[in-house]
Motif scaffolding. Structure first.
Motif, PDB file in Angstrom:
ATOM      1  N   ARG A   1      28.189  67.337  40.590  1.00 55.97           N
ATOM      2  CA  ARG A   1      28.233  68.528  41.461  1.00 55.97           C
ATOM      3  C   ARG A   1      27.090  69.477  41.127  1.00 55.97           C
ATOM      4  NH1 ARG A   1      33.808  67.958  40.389  1.00 55.97           N
ATOM      5  NH2 ARG A   1      33.710  69.552  38.755  1.00 55.97           N
ATOM      6  N   PHE A   2      26.721  69.548  39.850  1.00 55.27           N
ATOM      7  CA  PHE A   2      25.657  70.461  39.438  1.00 55.27           C
ATOM      8  C   PHE A   2      24.277  69.923  39.806  1.00 55.27           C
ATOM      9  CE2 PHE A   2      22.655  71.687  35.963  1.00 55.27           C
ATOM     10  CZ  PHE A   2      22.486  73.010  36.332  1.00 55.27           C
ATOM     11  N   PHE A   3      23.987  68.683  39.405  1.00 55.62           N
ATOM     12  CA  PHE A   3      22.660  68.113  39.649  1.00 55.62           C
ATOM     13  C   PHE A   3      22.488  67.600  41.080  1.00 55.62           C
ATOM     14  CE2 PHE A   3      22.816  67.758  34.963  1.00 55.62           C
ATOM     15  CZ  PHE A   3      21.600  68.323  34.651  1.00 55.62           C
ATOM     16  N   GLY A   4      23.590  67.470  41.819  1.00 54.96           N
ATOM     17  CA  GLY A   4      23.486  67.113  43.230  1.00 54.96           C
ATOM     18  C   GLY A   4      23.657  65.654  43.546  1.00 54.96           C
ATOM     19  N   ARG A   5      23.595  64.781  42.545  1.00 52.99           N
ATOM     20  CA  ARG A   5      23.778  63.355  42.783  1.00 52.99           C
ATOM     21  C   ARG A   5      24.060  62.657  41.457  1.00 52.99           C
ATOM     22  NH1 ARG A   5      18.966  60.472  41.580  1.00 52.99           N
ATOM     23  NH2 ARG A   5      17.175  61.836  41.141  1.00 52.99           N
ATOM     24  N   ARG A   6      24.626  61.478  41.547  1.00 49.91           N
ATOM     25  CA  ARG A   6      24.896  60.703  40.347  1.00 49.91           C
ATOM     26  C   ARG A   6      23.590  60.062  39.875  1.00 49.91           C
ATOM     27  NH1 ARG A   6      29.456  59.347  38.026  1.00 49.91           N
ATOM     28  NH2 ARG A   6      30.655  60.017  39.857  1.00 49.91           N
ATOM     29  N   GLN A   7      23.220  60.338  38.661  1.00 46.90           N
ATOM     30  CA  GLN A   7      21.951  59.839  38.146  1.00 46.90           C
ATOM     31  C   GLN A   7      22.022  59.688  36.637  1.00 46.90           C
ATOM     32  OE1 GLN A   7      18.739  62.876  37.982  1.00 46.90           O
ATOM     33  NE2 GLN A   7      20.213  64.253  38.972  1.00 46.90           N
ATOM     34  N   ARG A   8      21.027  59.037  36.068  1.00 44.37           N
ATOM     35  CA  ARG A   8      20.936  58.904  34.625  1.00 44.37           C
ATOM     36  C   ARG A   8      20.421  60.209  34.032  1.00 44.37           C
ATOM     37  NH1 ARG A   8      23.323  54.884  31.930  1.00 44.37           N
ATOM     38  NH2 ARG A   8      21.610  54.750  30.444  1.00 44.37           N
ATOM     39  N   LEU A   9      21.104  60.659  32.984  1.00 46.63           N
ATOM     40  CA  LEU A   9      20.734  61.907  32.336  1.00 46.63           C
ATOM     41  C   LEU A   9      20.524  61.670  30.840  1.00 46.63           C
ATOM     42  CD1 LEU A   9      23.512  64.120  33.976  1.00 46.63           C
ATOM     43  CD2 LEU A   9      21.109  64.027  34.677  1.00 46.63           C
ATOM     44  N   ALA A  10      19.889  62.623  30.191  1.00 44.89           N
ATOM     45  CA  ALA A  10      19.739  62.596  28.737  1.00 44.89           C
ATOM     46  C   ALA A  10      20.673  63.651  28.156  1.00 44.89           C
ATOM     47  CB  ALA A  10      18.300  62.882  28.334  1.00 44.89           C
ATOM     48  N   CYS A  11      21.477  63.246  27.175  1.00 47.85           N
ATOM     49  CA  CYS A  11      22.418  64.153  26.523  1.00 47.85           C
ATOM     50  C   CYS A  11      22.061  64.251  25.048  1.00 47.85           C
ATOM     51  CB  CYS A  11      23.851  63.647  26.700  1.00 47.85           C
ATOM     52  SG  CYS A  11      25.092  64.677  25.865  1.00 47.85           S
ATOM     53  N   ILE A  12      21.725  65.450  24.595  1.00 49.07           N
ATOM     54  CA  ILE A  12      21.372  65.689  23.194  1.00 49.07           C
ATOM     55  C   ILE A  12      22.624  66.206  22.488  1.00 49.07           C
ATOM     56  CG2 ILE A  12      19.793  66.871  21.629  1.00 49.07           C
ATOM     57  CD1 ILE A  12      18.011  67.404  24.127  1.00 49.07           C
ATOM     58  N   ASP A  13      23.181  65.397  21.597  1.00 51.96           N
ATOM     59  CA  ASP A  13      24.365  65.788  20.831  1.00 51.96           C
ATOM     60  C   ASP A  13      23.920  66.535  19.578  1.00 51.96           C
ATOM     61  OD1 ASP A  13      26.110  64.594  22.610  1.00 51.96           O
ATOM     62  OD2 ASP A  13      26.189  62.702  21.513  1.00 51.96           O
ATOM     63  N   ARG A  14      24.501  67.715  19.351  1.00 48.74           N
ATOM     64  CA  ARG A  14      24.090  68.542  18.222  1.00 48.74           C
ATOM     65  C   ARG A  14      25.310  69.212  17.586  1.00 48.74           C
ATOM     66  NH1 ARG A  14      19.939  72.414  21.286  1.00 48.74           N
ATOM     67  NH2 ARG A  14      21.820  72.709  22.509  1.00 48.74           N
ATOM     68  N   VAL A  15      25.222  69.459  16.300  1.00 48.00           N
ATOM     69  CA  VAL A  15      26.215  70.274  15.603  1.00 48.00           C
ATOM     70  C   VAL A  15      25.574  71.614  15.309  1.00 48.00           C
ATOM     71  CG1 VAL A  15      27.484  70.615  13.458  1.00 48.00           C
ATOM     72  CG2 VAL A  15      27.558  68.409  14.595  1.00 48.00           C
ATOM     73  N   ILE A  16      26.265  72.691  15.656  1.00 46.39           N
ATOM     74  CA  ILE A  16      25.782  74.044  15.406  1.00 46.39           C
ATOM     75  C   ILE A  16      26.682  74.670  14.350  1.00 46.39           C
ATOM     76  CG2 ILE A  16      25.226  76.283  16.419  1.00 46.39           C
ATOM     77  CD1 ILE A  16      25.228  74.855  19.170  1.00 46.39           C
ATOM     78  N   ASN A  17      26.123  74.992  13.214  1.00 46.20           N
ATOM     79  CA  ASN A  17      26.906  75.655  12.172  1.00 46.20           C
ATOM     80  C   ASN A  17      26.778  77.170  12.335  1.00 46.20           C
ATOM     81  OD1 ASN A  17      26.846  76.975   9.207  1.00 46.20           O
ATOM     82  ND2 ASN A  17      28.336  75.301   9.312  1.00 46.20           N
TER      83      ASN A  17
END
Length: 240
Positions: free
Chosen positions: A117-133
């Motif tokens: 809904r946000f990007f407007g279409r189903r597509q491949r995305l990059a997800c950066i997983d991070r821990v914030i202390n």
């Protein structure tokens, strides 16, 4: 005040970790300062070098310190705080708590329904997983999602941004400033990758904040999702 019994229950590794975090929180150690050497820590706590290294590795994993071969261990620089425009914590006295970030991995994913809904279409995305202390007190889990095209450009031109302020790097390197944001807060079940990383029971339900960022001409820019553990001595402040 911690009792003698509580002190005995803590492992030697935990005592070293707590001592260093306490020095940072109190201001005795400032961002960029050098932490005591491994040799001096072994003498001070009466432990082996391996125990000291384990404690420092734990702090490094949480993003609180950085270790440089041949130079030593340093408190993470203040400019390593992440997305502070959207996430800020203060302690009970109103003082801001620093945010230290550690990148876990980069995953290439297919957009879920909210991201479609946000990007407007189903597509491949990059997800950066991070821990914030947060000030050495508790950890957040962060998923920073952007298009593969934007990720590839950042990885090429500003790879260090993934462990710093990605939003600012997008503005500087891609010339795409954040113009508008939408924030949604709810409590829902966490995925197993989050519960295992934060050390809470599988299937747990907790605080989740979604941030949707838009750039020029109201185009979607990035999608940030933050999972927070319970906290009791800090107040959460959102900037919009």
């Amino acid at each position: 005040m911690e009792s003698n019994e509580d002190q005995r229950r803590r492992t030697k590794t935990e005592m070293i970790v707590d001592e260093i975090i306490g020095s940072i929180v109190s201001g005795k150690l400032q961002p960029g300062d050098r932490v005591a050497s491994e040799r001096s820590l072994t003498v001070r706590f009466g432990v082996s070098v391996g125990t000291v290294q384990k404690a420092l590795a734990h702090l490094e994993h949480r993003g609180i310190v950085v270790r440089e071969h041949g130079r030593g261990t340093f408190v993470t620089p203040q400019n390593a705080t992440v997305d502070a425009r959207f996430i800020r914590f203060r302690d009970c006295s109103g003082e801001p708590l620093p945010l230290y970030i550690h990148v876990l991995s980069v995953r290439h994913v297919v957009a879920d329904e909210s991201q479609v809904r946000f990007f407007g279409r189903r597509q491949r995305l990059a997800c950066i997983d991070r821990v914030i202390n947060v000030g050495g007190r508790f950890d957040l889990f962060s998923e920073f999602v952007l298009t593969r095209e934007a990720f590839d450009k950042l990885a090429k031109n500003a790879p260090e941004s993934f462990s710093r302020n990605v939003r600012q790097a997008i503005a500087d390197c891609l010339m795409l400033p954040t113009i508008r944001v939408e924030q949604e807060i709810q409590f829902r079940r966490w995925p197993e990758r989050v519960t295992s990383q934060l050390g809470i029971p599988k299937g747990g339900v907790g605080f989740v904040m979604d941030v949707r960022s838009y750039t020029l001409n109201d185009r979607p820019l990035f999608y940030l999702r933050v999972f927070s553990q319970p906290f009791v001595d800090a107040s959460l402040v959102f900037d919009t």
